[in-house]
Write an enzyme that holds these catalytic residues in place. Structure first.
Site, PDB file in Angstrom:
ATOM      1  N   GLY A  20       0.772  -1.237   0.000  1.00  0.00           N
ATOM      2  CA  GLY A  20       0.000   0.000   0.000  1.00  0.00           C
ATOM      3  C   GLY A  20       0.802   1.284   0.000  1.00  0.00           C
ATOM      4  O   GLY A  20       0.302   2.325   0.431  1.00  0.00           O
ATOM      5  N   ASN A 115      -5.903   3.700 -12.251  1.00  0.00           N
ATOM      6  CA  ASN A 115      -4.969   2.663 -11.812  1.00  0.00           C
ATOM      7  C   ASN A 115      -3.546   3.147 -12.061  1.00  0.00           C
ATOM      8  O   ASN A 115      -3.314   3.987 -12.931  1.00  0.00           O
ATOM      9  CB  ASN A 115      -5.224   1.379 -12.620  1.00  0.00           C
ATOM     10  CG  ASN A 115      -4.281   0.260 -12.230  1.00  0.00           C
ATOM     11  OD1 ASN A 115      -4.099  -0.044 -11.054  1.00  0.00           O
ATOM     12  ND2 ASN A 115      -3.650  -0.375 -13.220  1.00  0.00           N
ATOM     13  N   HIS A 117       0.305   1.585 -12.971  1.00  0.00           N
ATOM     14  CA  HIS A 117       1.024   0.378 -13.411  1.00  0.00           C
ATOM     15  C   HIS A 117       2.504   0.744 -13.560  1.00  0.00           C
ATOM     16  O   HIS A 117       2.820   1.783 -14.141  1.00  0.00           O
ATOM     17  CB  HIS A 117       0.456  -0.113 -14.747  1.00  0.00           C
ATOM     18  CG  HIS A 117       1.125  -1.362 -15.225  1.00  0.00           C
ATOM     19  ND1 HIS A 117       0.908  -2.587 -14.629  1.00  0.00           N
ATOM     20  CD2 HIS A 117       2.015  -1.583 -16.222  1.00  0.00           C
ATOM     21  CE1 HIS A 117       1.640  -3.504 -15.241  1.00  0.00           C
ATOM     22  NE2 HIS A 117       2.321  -2.920 -16.214  1.00  0.00           N
ATOM     23  N   GLU A 151     -10.022  -3.936 -20.664  1.00  0.00           N
ATOM     24  CA  GLU A 151      -8.745  -4.560 -21.025  1.00  0.00           C
ATOM     25  C   GLU A 151      -7.681  -4.130 -19.998  1.00  0.00           C
ATOM     26  O   GLU A 151      -7.534  -2.922 -19.714  1.00  0.00           O
ATOM     27  CB  GLU A 151      -8.324  -4.114 -22.431  1.00  0.00           C
ATOM     28  CG  GLU A 151      -7.155  -4.902 -22.971  1.00  0.00           C
ATOM     29  CD  GLU A 151      -6.651  -4.351 -24.312  1.00  0.00           C
ATOM     30  OE1 GLU A 151      -5.474  -4.531 -24.629  1.00  0.00           O
ATOM     31  OE2 GLU A 151      -7.453  -3.715 -25.021  1.00  0.00           O
ATOM     32  N   VAL A 152      -6.964  -5.099 -19.456  1.00  0.00           N
ATOM     33  CA  VAL A 152      -6.034  -4.825 -18.349  1.00  0.00           C
ATOM     34  C   VAL A 152      -4.887  -3.894 -18.787  1.00  0.00           C
ATOM     35  O   VAL A 152      -4.270  -4.107 -19.837  1.00  0.00           O
ATOM     36  CB  VAL A 152      -5.452  -6.158 -17.808  1.00  0.00           C
ATOM     37  CG1 VAL A 152      -4.364  -5.903 -16.772  1.00  0.00           C
ATOM     38  CG2 VAL A 152      -6.554  -7.000 -17.201  1.00  0.00           C
TER      39      VAL A 152
HETATM   40  C1  GRF Z   1       3.187  -0.725  -7.494  1.00  0.00           C
HETATM   41  O1  GRF Z   1       4.395  -0.808  -8.195  1.00  0.00           O
HETATM   42  C2  GRF Z   1       2.028  -0.558  -8.440  1.00  0.00           C
HETATM   43  O2  GRF Z   1       2.340   0.226  -9.545  1.00  0.00           O
HETATM   44  C3  GRF Z   1       1.798  -1.977  -8.867  1.00  0.00           C
HETATM   45  O3  GRF Z   1       1.984  -2.754  -7.717  1.00  0.00           O
HETATM   46  C4  GRF Z   1       2.856  -2.060  -6.824  1.00  0.00           C
HETATM   47  C5  GRF Z   1       2.087  -1.876  -5.569  1.00  0.00           C
HETATM   48  O4  GRF Z   1       2.866  -1.301  -4.575  1.00  0.00           O
HETATM   49  N1  GRF Z   1       0.512  -2.127  -9.501  1.00  0.00           N
HETATM   50  P1  GRF Z   1       2.196  -0.631  -3.311  1.00  0.00           P
HETATM   51  O5  GRF Z   1       1.244  -1.679  -2.727  1.00  0.00           O
HETATM   52  O6  GRF Z   1       1.483   0.596  -3.756  1.00  0.00           O
HETATM   53  O7  GRF Z   1       3.327  -0.357  -2.380  1.00  0.00           O
END
Ligand code: GRF
Length: 227
Positions: A20, A115, A117, A151-152
């Site tokens: 998190g 989101n 990524h 789509e992911v």
């Molecule tokens: C992050 O790198 C996010 O981009 C990816 O998973 C990781 C989660 O990290 N989807 P955190 O739980 O926010 O520390």
């Protein structure tokens, strides 16, 4: 809805599955007097997500919708949707939320769910993006905040941040460098979305900068750092 929400702020739910750290960055950013969003709840699909405890300690309402307790994706998504509404969420920020969502759920939150990524999308969608970036030999890597579509990792891009890939990098060291940039661009992107300055219009992000609206396919923010 939370009675503590400050006036004029958009109530946001953050979805997590693990540590998190992005959720923490959003919560910290939302403490600013002029931030247009309030984190009203942190919801995890895993009861053991470390981020939940931190959120609770901040006085933020938390919930667990344990995917293991549901027969299928549709039932899980319906329970998640119910939890989001129960907390009065109007926007959803996925932050390391490791679930694929149904089309129905995504369409219910269309234009209201974002989101992050850890790759420069559209490269390296899906799992293990850091290892795959190294394998591909890219010299610049980074992270992307985008609207969620079914789509992911494919939705319209709101913001991106970049880092150099160093010769000695491992997936772990690259991830550690990128996540620092994630913590910068995610609060910025949420601020724009909650403030109505990066709406999703006809499948594209329309940026409002200095009062003008520009339709863009590309990045909002670009931080290039070797930290
Ligand atoms: C992050 O790198 C996010 O981009 C990816 O998973 C990781 C989660 O990290 N989807 P955190 O739980 O926010 O520390």
């Amino acid at each position: 809805m939370s009675s503590t929400i400050r006036q004029g702020r958009v109530p946001v739910a953050v979805l997590i599955s693990g540590r998190g750290s992005n959720m923490m960055a959003l919560v910290e950013a939302a403490r600013a007097a002029d931030y247009p969003a309030e984190i009203v709840t942190v919801i995890s699909n895993r009861p053991d997500a470390a981020g939940l405890e931190w959120a609770r300690a901040q006085g933020i309402a938390t919930a667990v919708v344990d995917h293991a307790a549901f027969a299928n994706r549709a039932e899980f998504d319906a329970a998640l949707h119910k939890a989001l509404l129960a907390h009065g969420a109007e926007l959803v920020a996925c932050a390391g939320f490791m679930r694929i969502m149904t089309e129905d759920f995504v369409s219910q939150w269309e234009g209201r769910m974002i989101n992050i990524h850890p790759s420069l999308l559209p490269s390296f969608k899906g799992l293990h993006p850091h290892a795959r970036a190294l394998e591909a030999g890219v010299r610049i890597a980074g992270c992307t905040v985008h609207y969620v579509i079914s789509e992911v990792d494919a939705g319209p891009i709101i913001a991106q941040g970049a880092v150099s890939v160093l010769p000695q990098d491992t997936a772990q060291s690259l991830a550690a460098r990128i996540v620092k940039v994630e913590h910068r661009i995610y609060p910025l992107a949420l601020k724009l979305v909650a403030g109505g300055d990066a709406p999703l219009i006809d499948g594209r992000v329309a940026l409002k900068i200095n009062g003008d609206t520009h339709t863009t396919f590309t990045n909002l923010a670009w931080f290039h750092t070797t930290d």
